[in-house]
Design a protein around this motif. Structure first.
Motif, PDB file in Angstrom:
ATOM      1  N   VAL A 115       0.832  -1.208   0.000  1.00 40.19           N
ATOM      2  CA  VAL A 115       0.000   0.000   0.000  1.00 40.19           C
ATOM      3  C   VAL A 115       0.861   1.251   0.000  1.00 40.19           C
ATOM      4  N   THR A 116       1.889   1.263   0.862  1.00 42.27           N
ATOM      5  CA  THR A 116       2.731   2.455   0.974  1.00 42.27           C
ATOM      6  C   THR A 116       3.642   2.633  -0.236  1.00 42.27           C
ATOM      7  N   LYS A 117       3.768   1.586  -1.031  1.00 40.48           N
ATOM      8  CA  LYS A 117       4.536   1.724  -2.277  1.00 40.48           C
ATOM      9  C   LYS A 117       3.825   2.678  -3.227  1.00 40.48           C
ATOM     10  N   ARG A 118       2.487   2.698  -3.152  1.00 44.75           N
ATOM     11  CA  ARG A 118       1.686   3.554  -4.042  1.00 44.75           C
ATOM     12  C   ARG A 118       1.216   4.836  -3.369  1.00 44.75           C
ATOM     13  N   LEU A 119       1.063   4.784  -2.042  1.00 48.20           N
ATOM     14  CA  LEU A 119       0.578   5.961  -1.318  1.00 48.20           C
ATOM     15  C   LEU A 119       1.687   6.512  -0.432  1.00 48.20           C
ATOM     16  N   HIS A 120       1.624   7.773  -0.129  1.00 47.75           N
ATOM     17  CA  HIS A 120       2.645   8.422   0.692  1.00 47.75           C
ATOM     18  C   HIS A 120       2.289   8.250   2.167  1.00 47.75           C
ATOM     19  N   LEU A 121       2.479   7.020   2.648  1.00 45.11           N
ATOM     20  CA  LEU A 121       2.204   6.688   4.040  1.00 45.11           C
ATOM     21  C   LEU A 121       3.407   5.956   4.622  1.00 45.11           C
ATOM     22  N   LEU A 122       3.543   6.030   5.960  1.00 50.43           N
ATOM     23  CA  LEU A 122       4.558   5.239   6.630  1.00 50.43           C
ATOM     24  C   LEU A 122       4.060   3.806   6.789  1.00 50.43           C
ATOM     25  N   VAL A 123       4.965   2.835   6.611  1.00 51.54           N
ATOM     26  CA  VAL A 123       4.593   1.431   6.765  1.00 51.54           C
ATOM     27  C   VAL A 123       4.049   1.181   8.172  1.00 51.54           C
ATOM     28  N   SER A 124       4.710   1.757   9.187  1.00 53.94           N
ATOM     29  CA  SER A 124       4.272   1.552  10.571  1.00 53.94           C
ATOM     30  C   SER A 124       2.859   2.076  10.795  1.00 53.94           C
ATOM     31  N   ASN A 125       2.526   3.214  10.185  1.00 51.69           N
ATOM     32  CA  ASN A 125       1.175   3.764  10.331  1.00 51.69           C
ATOM     33  C   ASN A 125       0.138   2.886   9.642  1.00 51.69           C
ATOM     34  N   ALA A 126       0.497   2.347   8.491  1.00 44.57           N
ATOM     35  CA  ALA A 126      -0.421   1.466   7.767  1.00 44.57           C
ATOM     36  C   ALA A 126      -0.692   0.192   8.562  1.00 44.57           C
ATOM     37  N   ILE A 127       0.371  -0.402   9.142  1.00 42.07           N
ATOM     38  CA  ILE A 127       0.199  -1.619   9.942  1.00 42.07           C
ATOM     39  C   ILE A 127      -0.650  -1.318  11.173  1.00 42.07           C
ATOM     40  N   PHE A 128      -0.373  -0.186  11.834  1.00 37.16           N
ATOM     41  CA  PHE A 128      -1.151   0.196  13.018  1.00 37.16           C
ATOM     42  C   PHE A 128      -2.630   0.332  12.666  1.00 37.16           C
ATOM     43  N   THR A 129      -2.930   0.957  11.542  1.00 35.67           N
ATOM     44  CA  THR A 129      -4.320   1.152  11.130  1.00 35.67           C
ATOM     45  C   THR A 129      -5.007  -0.188  10.877  1.00 35.67           C
ATOM     46  N   LEU A 130      -4.331  -1.084  10.179  1.00 39.58           N
ATOM     47  CA  LEU A 130      -4.908  -2.404   9.882  1.00 39.58           C
ATOM     48  C   LEU A 130      -5.121  -3.205  11.162  1.00 39.58           C
ATOM     49  N   ASP A 131      -4.132  -3.170  12.058  1.00 39.39           N
ATOM     50  CA  ASP A 131      -4.273  -3.883  13.333  1.00 39.39           C
ATOM     51  C   ASP A 131      -5.421  -3.304  14.161  1.00 39.39           C
ATOM     52  N   ALA A 132      -5.509  -1.971  14.195  1.00 37.65           N
ATOM     53  CA  ALA A 132      -6.569  -1.326  14.969  1.00 37.65           C
ATOM     54  C   ALA A 132      -7.948  -1.706  14.440  1.00 37.65           C
ATOM     55  N   LEU A 133      -8.100  -1.737  13.124  1.00 38.41           N
ATOM     56  CA  LEU A 133      -9.381  -2.133  12.538  1.00 38.41           C
ATOM     57  C   LEU A 133      -9.728  -3.577  12.878  1.00 38.41           C
ATOM     58  N   THR A 134      -8.717  -4.442  12.892  1.00 31.56           N
ATOM     59  CA  THR A 134      -8.956  -5.848  13.230  1.00 31.56           C
ATOM     60  C   THR A 134      -9.372  -6.000  14.684  1.00 31.56           C
ATOM     61  N   ILE A 135      -8.700  -5.284  15.581  1.00 34.02           N
ATOM     62  CA  ILE A 135      -9.054  -5.350  16.999  1.00 34.02           C
ATOM     63  C   ILE A 135     -10.447  -4.777  17.234  1.00 34.02           C
ATOM     64  N   LEU A 136     -10.779  -3.692  16.544  1.00 30.83           N
ATOM     65  CA  LEU A 136     -12.134  -3.135  16.643  1.00 30.83           C
ATOM     66  C   LEU A 136     -13.167  -4.132  16.129  1.00 30.83           C
ATOM     67  N   GLY A 137     -12.791  -4.867  15.068  1.00 29.50           N
ATOM     68  CA  GLY A 137     -13.684  -5.924  14.573  1.00 29.50           C
ATOM     69  C   GLY A 137     -13.908  -6.989  15.627  1.00 29.50           C
ATOM     70  N   GLY A 138     -12.848  -7.313  16.389  1.00 29.12           N
ATOM     71  CA  GLY A 138     -12.995  -8.271  17.487  1.00 29.12           C
ATOM     72  C   GLY A 138     -13.922  -7.734  18.561  1.00 29.12           C
ATOM     73  N   GLY A 139     -13.821  -6.430  18.850  1.00 27.77           N
ATOM     74  CA  GLY A 139     -14.720  -5.830  19.830  1.00 27.77           C
ATOM     75  C   GLY A 139     -16.155  -5.845  19.368  1.00 27.77           C
ATOM     76  N   TRP A 140     -16.383  -5.610  18.070  1.00 30.70           N
ATOM     77  CA  TRP A 140     -17.749  -5.627  17.527  1.00 30.70           C
ATOM     78  C   TRP A 140     -18.343  -7.025  17.567  1.00 30.70           C
ATOM     79  N   LEU A 141     -17.503  -8.045  17.287  1.00 30.59           N
ATOM     80  CA  LEU A 141     -18.014  -9.416  17.215  1.00 30.59           C
ATOM     81  C   LEU A 141     -18.097 -10.081  18.585  1.00 30.59           C
ATOM     82  N   PHE A 142     -17.087  -9.852  19.443  1.00 40.99           N
ATOM     83  CA  PHE A 142     -16.993 -10.571  20.710  1.00 40.99           C
ATOM     84  C   PHE A 142     -17.294  -9.705  21.930  1.00 40.99           C
TER      85      PHE A 142
END
Length: 286
Positions: A146-173
């Motif tokens: 993703v960051t190869k095409r967009l001007h984002l930091l890899v660490s920020n992209a991973i944090f965002t994806l992880d946060a969305l996954t954890i929020l998904g866990g909160g919504w489901l469980f």
């Protein structure tokens, strides 16, 4: 390339591969023994596979392969062969070991214990994978794409994806399980750092003093430590102020303080942690 360097490279490659496989084994055991049975989602494709298993009944290993294989193909195409190859072994072996260990029973149904121990074991396994110059693909590879095409930091992209996954866990469980997921993610990071950086209690001391020569002699003779003199200039006076850089054990810090104060009560001391110090004459029990 001569025969010796070729043999050394093969040997290094073997141990790297062994480290990656061993790390994947620990991650798979953490998933089965602690995380999955307690609905703990700490981020990553592994956490996403837990969500999809509970929601749709899909086997986590197949979910991980289904995500990792296309990402690997894109990785080879977009990032190059070297980057793709580093992710290949872990991306393929981890889901395989998840599948092999699917009959392993959950060790505890206490979610706090599961988050703590699961985070430690998973983080240690991931540390072994990374120390073998490997990767398990997933979000780290997706973030790089993703960051190869967009001007984002890899660490920020991973944090965002992880946060969305954890929020998904909160919504489901439920919110409480999401909190346990955050605990697991925190412990996982600490265990990962411990494997990669070690449990060093080494300190770095920066000493600025007008009595720098006397302190230098005392550090060498009384503390039995070497040091480095860095050039410095007083910001207010503009006078030369040599900076003494000293690597020492944690137990030696009080002795250094006393030694410095003896020669210059007004000396300026800055102490900071060092992840690791390597070099002749240093590594010993403090």
């Amino acid at each position: 390339m001569n025969w010796v360097s070729l043999t050394r490279g093969k040997r290094s490659g073997f141990w790297d591969g062994l480290s990656i496989v061993a790390g994947c084994a620990l991650m798979a055991l953490s998933f089965r023994l602690f995380m999955n049975g307690n609905d703990i989602v700490a981020g990553g494709v592994v956490g996403l596979s837990t969500l999809l298993e509970r929601r749709l009944g899909w086997e986590p290993a197949w979910v991980q392969w289904g995500i990792n294989l296309p990402l690997l193909a894109l990785g080879f195409w977009v990032l190059g062969r070297a980057a793709g190859a580093r992710s290949a072994l872990g991306s393929l072996v981890l889901p395989l070991l998840m599948l092999v260990t699917r009959t392993v029973p959950t060790l505890t149904h206490n979610p706090l214990l599961a988050a703590l121990f699961g985070g430690v074991v998973y983080g240690a396994g991931l540390g072994l994978v990374l120390s073998g110059s490997g990767s398990v693909g997933g979000y780290s590879l997706l973030a790089r794409l993703v960051t190869k095409r967009l001007h984002l930091l890899v660490s920020n992209a991973i944090f965002t994806l992880d946060a969305l996954t954890i929020l998904g866990g909160g919504w489901l469980f439920g919110a409480e399980k999401a909190m346990y997921g955050l605990v697991a993610a925190f412990v996982m990071r600490r265990a990962l750092d411990a494997v990669l950086l070690g449990f060093s209690h080494t300190k770095l001391a920066f000493v600025i003093s007008t009595a720098h020569d006397a302190i230098r002699q005392a550090v060498i003779t009384e503390l039995d430590r070497g040091l480095t003199i860095l050039p410095g200039t007083g910001g207010y006076t503009g006078d030369p102020r040599p900076v003494l850089l000293i690597a020492l054990g944690q137990a030696e810090v009080p002795r250094l303080r006393t030694l410095v104060r003896t020669h210059d009560p007004d000396a300026f001391i800055v102490l900071t942690d060092a992840a690791e110090v390597l070099g002749k004459g240093f590594h010993r029990e403090a």
